[in-house]
Design an enzyme around this catalytic site. Structure first.
Site, short mmCIF file in Angstrom:
data_model
loop_
_atom_site.label_atom_id
_atom_site.label_comp_id
_atom_site.label_asym_id
_atom_site.label_seq_id
_atom_site.Cartn_x
_atom_site.Cartn_y
_atom_site.Cartn_z
N ARG A 255 -111.38 -53.74 35.83
CA ARG A 255 -109.71 -53.46 36.47
C ARG A 255 -110.48 -52.07 36.76
O ARG A 255 -111.37 -51.55 36.63
CB ARG A 255 -108.79 -52.86 35.02
N LYS B 203 -107.69 -52.51 27.76
CA LYS B 203 -106.39 -52.30 27.16
C LYS B 203 -106.15 -52.16 26.00
O LYS B 203 -107.15 -52.80 25.46
CB LYS B 203 -105.25 -53.23 27.83
N HIS C 20 -107.45 -55.80 42.30
CA HIS C 20 -107.40 -56.59 41.99
C HIS C 20 -107.41 -58.10 42.20
O HIS C 20 -108.25 -59.43 41.53
CB HIS C 20 -106.00 -56.66 41.01
N ARG D 158 -111.21 -59.04 41.51
CA ARG D 158 -111.29 -59.54 39.97
C ARG D 158 -110.18 -60.66 39.81
O ARG D 158 -111.51 -62.17 39.04
CB ARG D 158 -109.86 -58.42 38.92
N HIS E 288 -109.44 -60.57 28.99
CA HIS E 288 -107.51 -60.85 28.86
C HIS E 288 -107.45 -61.14 27.05
O HIS E 288 -108.17 -61.84 26.40
CB HIS E 288 -107.45 -62.76 28.93
N TYR F 213 -105.91 -69.36 36.86
CA TYR F 213 -106.72 -69.26 37.42
C TYR F 213 -107.53 -70.39 38.00
O TYR F 213 -107.97 -71.24 39.17
CB TYR F 213 -108.68 -68.39 37.28
#
Length: 300
Positions: A150, A174, A240, A243, A266, A275
């Site tokens: 990210r 995150k 993004h 990514r 994730h 995906y």
């Protein structure tokens, strides 16, 4: 006194016209409400006072049941909501039966992935050779695609988080959750070259601003990607996108979902499973949007 649905719809359309609504809007509302009236008529409902929440809900289900798009069902519900709210405001009905009804959830947009050819073009033709920022831009692009970082993770990298001998990055994702991200030999080489000219302290940021006083910003990374994409003749590419492309290409080449989940950080594997919906045909379509004459030259 009976309130005829057809008469009420005509009166509502006249009301919308008096408000200055465009002809396009009023025509579409009348089409949708006429469709609604036809459904109600088949159910034996001809008086607006007989319209209830259940009738509207089943009407929406019937639309989806015959294969209409969710966007069409949402549009029809919007027309019905406006109509019943107006009926309630005018006093023709005592309660609005559409209150609390939710339309169908819109299909979540699939992340965009570039083709292998587009990625190669971006990485080789995107960085501006001879510029002061050439090495930095090349490393930024390679990192975002090769490691699937990210933007916040990329600009948050310090040199003591880069373990070149092990070819591993310690990334803060995150919620400040740390994860290990492997890098390939080409990325290791780029890191070594960049370290030789920038690293003075192991705790220093890997990427600094042009003045060298603070970290690279999100806006600068956006500009790096946009400039590189423009030079490579690509459009609609964001950080993004790289990514997304990393994850998609890993899965296409047989990487297990759990591995991709851990690499990208994730929390839920459902995020990674999205995906799987990006097929080779979709990647091919993306390629043809940029190279519309490709089929004249070769089979993809």
């Amino acid at each position: 006194m009976m309130e005829n649905i057809s008469d009420s719809i005509n009166a509502y359309i006249e009301y919308l016209t008096s408000l200055g609504k465009s002809k396009h809007t009023t025509v579409n509302y009348k089409i949708d409400l006429t469709h609604f009236k036809g459904y109600l008529s088949n159910q034996g409902i001809t008086d607006v006072r007989e319209i209830d929440t259940r009738a509207i809900r089943i009407f929406l289900s019937s639309i989806l049941g015959v294969g209409e798009a969710k966007s069409s069902a949402s549009r029809r519900l919007s027309a019905v909501r406006g109509f019943t709210a107006w009926l309630c405001w005018r006093g023709d009905i005592t309660e609005d039966p559409s209150l609390g009804l939710k339309g169908p959830k819109k299909a979540e947009a699939l992340p965009r992935a570039l083709s292998y050819e587009q990625i190669d073009k971006l990485l080789t033709e995107g960085p501006e050779e001879g510029s002061k920022s050439f090495m930095r831009d090349r490393l930024v692009l390679e990192l975002m695609y090769g490691a699937g970082l990210r933007v916040s993770e990329l600009i948050g990298l310090n040199w003591n988080m880069v373990e070149l001998e092990e070819r591993m990055l310690r990334v803060l994702g995150k919620g400040d959750k740390e994860r290990l991200v492997p890098i390939g030999a080409p990325l290791k080489k780029l890191f070594e070259e960049w370290r030789d000219i920038t690293c003075v302290d192991g705790r220093a940021p890997v990427f600094l601003s042009a003045k060298g006083a603070e970290r690279l910003t999100v806006r600068t990374v956006d500009r790096i990607v946009l400039r590189a994409a423009a030079r490579a003749g690509l459009h609609g590419v964001t950080p993004h996108t790289l990514r997304h492309s990393c994850a998609t290409h890993m899965l296409e080449n047989g990487a297990p979902l759990r591995v991709v989940q851990e690499m990208l950080g994730h929390e839920s594997i459902a995020s990674t499973q999205r995906y799987l919906s990006i097929t080779s045909d979709q990647i091919k379509k993306s390629y043809l949007e940029v190279h519309p004459r490709a089929l004249e030259d070769e089979e993809l």
